[in-house]
Scaffold this motif. Structure first.
Motif, PDB file in Angstrom:
ATOM      1  N   GLN A 305      68.718  26.787  15.313  1.00  0.00           N
ATOM      2  CA  GLN A 305      67.789  26.124  16.244  1.00  0.00           C
ATOM      3  C   GLN A 305      66.589  25.553  15.504  1.00  0.00           C
ATOM      4  O   GLN A 305      66.059  24.507  15.873  1.00  0.00           O
ATOM      5  N   LYS A 306      66.157  26.266  14.461  1.00  0.00           N
ATOM      6  CA  LYS A 306      65.007  25.813  13.671  1.00  0.00           C
ATOM      7  C   LYS A 306      65.429  24.997  12.454  1.00  0.00           C
ATOM      8  O   LYS A 306      64.597  24.635  11.622  1.00  0.00           O
ATOM      9  N   ARG A 307      66.744  24.729  12.364  1.00  0.00           N
ATOM     10  CA  ARG A 307      67.311  23.955  11.249  1.00  0.00           C
ATOM     11  C   ARG A 307      66.901  24.558   9.897  1.00  0.00           C
ATOM     12  O   ARG A 307      66.547  23.848   8.954  1.00  0.00           O
ATOM     13  N   SER A 308      66.946  25.891   9.817  1.00  0.00           N
ATOM     14  CA  SER A 308      66.559  26.578   8.581  1.00  0.00           C
ATOM     15  C   SER A 308      67.719  27.413   8.054  1.00  0.00           C
ATOM     16  O   SER A 308      68.584  27.849   8.818  1.00  0.00           O
ATOM     17  N   TYR A 309      67.739  27.617   6.740  1.00  0.00           N
ATOM     18  CA  TYR A 309      68.777  28.435   6.113  1.00  0.00           C
ATOM     19  C   TYR A 309      68.248  28.959   4.785  1.00  0.00           C
ATOM     20  O   TYR A 309      67.260  28.433   4.233  1.00  0.00           O
ATOM     21  N   TRP A 310      68.892  29.998   4.271  1.00  0.00           N
ATOM     22  CA  TRP A 310      68.489  30.560   2.990  1.00  0.00           C
ATOM     23  C   TRP A 310      69.242  29.850   1.870  1.00  0.00           C
ATOM     24  O   TRP A 310      70.442  30.001   1.722  1.00  0.00           O
ATOM     25  N   GLN A 311      68.496  29.081   1.113  1.00  0.00           N
ATOM     26  CA  GLN A 311      69.076  28.325   0.003  1.00  0.00           C
ATOM     27  C   GLN A 311      69.090  29.187  -1.253  1.00  0.00           C
ATOM     28  O   GLN A 311      68.115  29.872  -1.564  1.00  0.00           O
ATOM     29  N   LEU A 312      70.183  29.158  -1.996  1.00  0.00           N
ATOM     30  CA  LEU A 312      70.331  29.920  -3.236  1.00  0.00           C
ATOM     31  C   LEU A 312      70.119  28.975  -4.405  1.00  0.00           C
ATOM     32  O   LEU A 312      70.776  27.940  -4.500  1.00  0.00           O
ATOM     33  N   LEU A 313      69.199  29.337  -5.292  1.00  0.00           N
ATOM     34  CA  LEU A 313      68.896  28.487  -6.442  1.00  0.00           C
ATOM     35  C   LEU A 313      68.769  29.304  -7.715  1.00  0.00           C
ATOM     36  O   LEU A 313      68.520  30.511  -7.675  1.00  0.00           O
ATOM     37  N   THR A 314      68.927  28.619  -8.841  1.00  0.00           N
ATOM     38  CA  THR A 314      68.578  29.206 -10.124  1.00  0.00           C
ATOM     39  C   THR A 314      67.430  28.373 -10.680  1.00  0.00           C
ATOM     40  O   THR A 314      67.419  27.142 -10.541  1.00  0.00           O
ATOM     41  N   ALA A 315      66.436  29.039 -11.250  1.00  0.00           N
ATOM     42  CA  ALA A 315      65.208  28.358 -11.664  1.00  0.00           C
ATOM     43  C   ALA A 315      65.511  27.252 -12.677  1.00  0.00           C
ATOM     44  O   ALA A 315      66.415  27.393 -13.514  1.00  0.00           O
TER      45      ALA A 315
END
Length: 342
Positions: A305-315
């Motif tokens: 609903q908030k168009r949000s998600y947990w993005q996985l990244l490497t620095a």
């Protein structure tokens, strides 16, 4: 619990592809169960107008039945057709953060199968052909600069759609996707993801199993190959785990930033588990057909609903193309969990 639409669909697809010595009665029972789950999947959220599982699983169920030359009720097909026409694939029981190309590709593959196997009337077949053309056009328009349709996992599904509709050889977007796939083969480490990538790499699609003729000598092809296991990495490694919340104000304790010692070769999921064992970090995952999906970190949930998600990244800012269970960081790496918006 949720209907077993997707798992049963994958089992039936695998059954069709491997020519096992299944009794006709057993197959009929499985087909009946899948038809039942398709109805349960929809009836459970009738007021919301979308499947309880996801449109991905729902389309997979229709595709699996079609590969076994089984008809489905027109109403079931129209549920998918209406969703495609009105852009509803993102409303999948709140389990996906955006409209991934794999959902559209799976549904379009089901449409193509139904039309090709003549399991629908001519009028509906024309509607399904038009819907498939729209899906292909959207995929080409949305292909990213790195060649992927969505990400590494959804790309094989999109490629299979081009293969199934005989448009791969005339579509430059397909060639770019194949090049991207070949450069990222180490992304596919689970049986589920490899099963999607291998047909595309060989220029095949799941629709090819509909015309397979299971000869006597081809029966029971699920024979394991003996192999020597690779040596496991020894010792420990240290990784840095950072969780970022871009919203203001962030909850107390943000950002989370700690160095963790974990066994060498451990997955990102193992890193998160080690962080949770310290007592100052919490996370939750949701099980999907492709493995666990990170849904909540330190009490904050990615919400459709908030168009949000947990993005996985490497620095510093490289987005990971693997899930938490597949990605294996190296010693000294900085892993970032970022609550992002799409």
């Amino acid at each position: 619990g949720l209907p077993e639409t997707g798992r049963l669909a994958l089992f039936l697809l695998g059954l069709r592809a491997t020519c096992p010595p299944t009794e006709p009665g057993d197959l009929r029972s499985l087909v009946t169960w899948l038809k039942y789950h398709l109805e349960e999947d929809w009836a459970g959220s009738r007021w919301h107008g979308h499947p309880l599982t996801s449109y991905y699983q729902y389309g997979l169920g229709v595709l699996a039945l079609c590969t076994h030359h089984k008809r489905v009720r027109e109403e079931v097909i129209r549920r998918l057709l209406v969703a495609e026409q009105h852009g509803k694939f993102g409303h999948s029981g709140g389990r996906r953060c955006h409209v991934p190309p794999d959902t559209e590709a799976v549904v379009a593959m089901a449409f193509t199968c139904l039309e090709r196997e003549k399991l629908v009337g001519t009028g509906l077949a024309a509607e399904l052909r038009a819907a498939t053309r729209r899906v292909r056009r959207r995929m080409v328009e949305k292909q990213s600069n790195d060649g992927f349709f969505g990400n590494a996992y959804s790309t094989p599904w999109a490629m299979q759609l081009f293969i199934a509709t005989y448009t791969c050889w005339t579509q430059p977007a397909y060639d770019r996707a194949m090049a991207a796939l070949l450069e990222n083969l180490d992304t596919f480490t689970t049986a589920a993801t490899m099963a999607q990538a291998l047909p595309a790499l060989h220029g095949r699609s799941y629709l090819d199993v509909t015309s397979m003729q299971c000869q006597e000598e081809e029966l029971d092809m699920l024979v394991p190959l003996s192999s020597v296991p690779l040596p496991e990495p020894q010792g420990n490694m240290t990784v840095r785990l950072v969780a970022e919340c871009p919203e203001v104000p962030c909850p107390q304790g943000w950002p989370y930033d700690h160095h963790l010692s974990v066994p060498a070769g451990a997955s990102l999921l193992a890193v998160l588990t080690a962080a949770a064992a310290r007592g100052d970090f919490t996370f939750e995952t949701q099980e999907t057909l492709q493995g666990p999906f990170l849904s909540r970190v330190l009490g904050l949930e990615g919400q459709q609903q908030k168009r949000s998600y947990w993005q996985l990244l490497t620095a510093p800012s490289t987005s990971l193309q693997m899930g938490v269970a597949e990605y294996r960081p190296h010693d000294g790496e900085t892993l970032m969990l970022r609550l992002s918006h799409w």
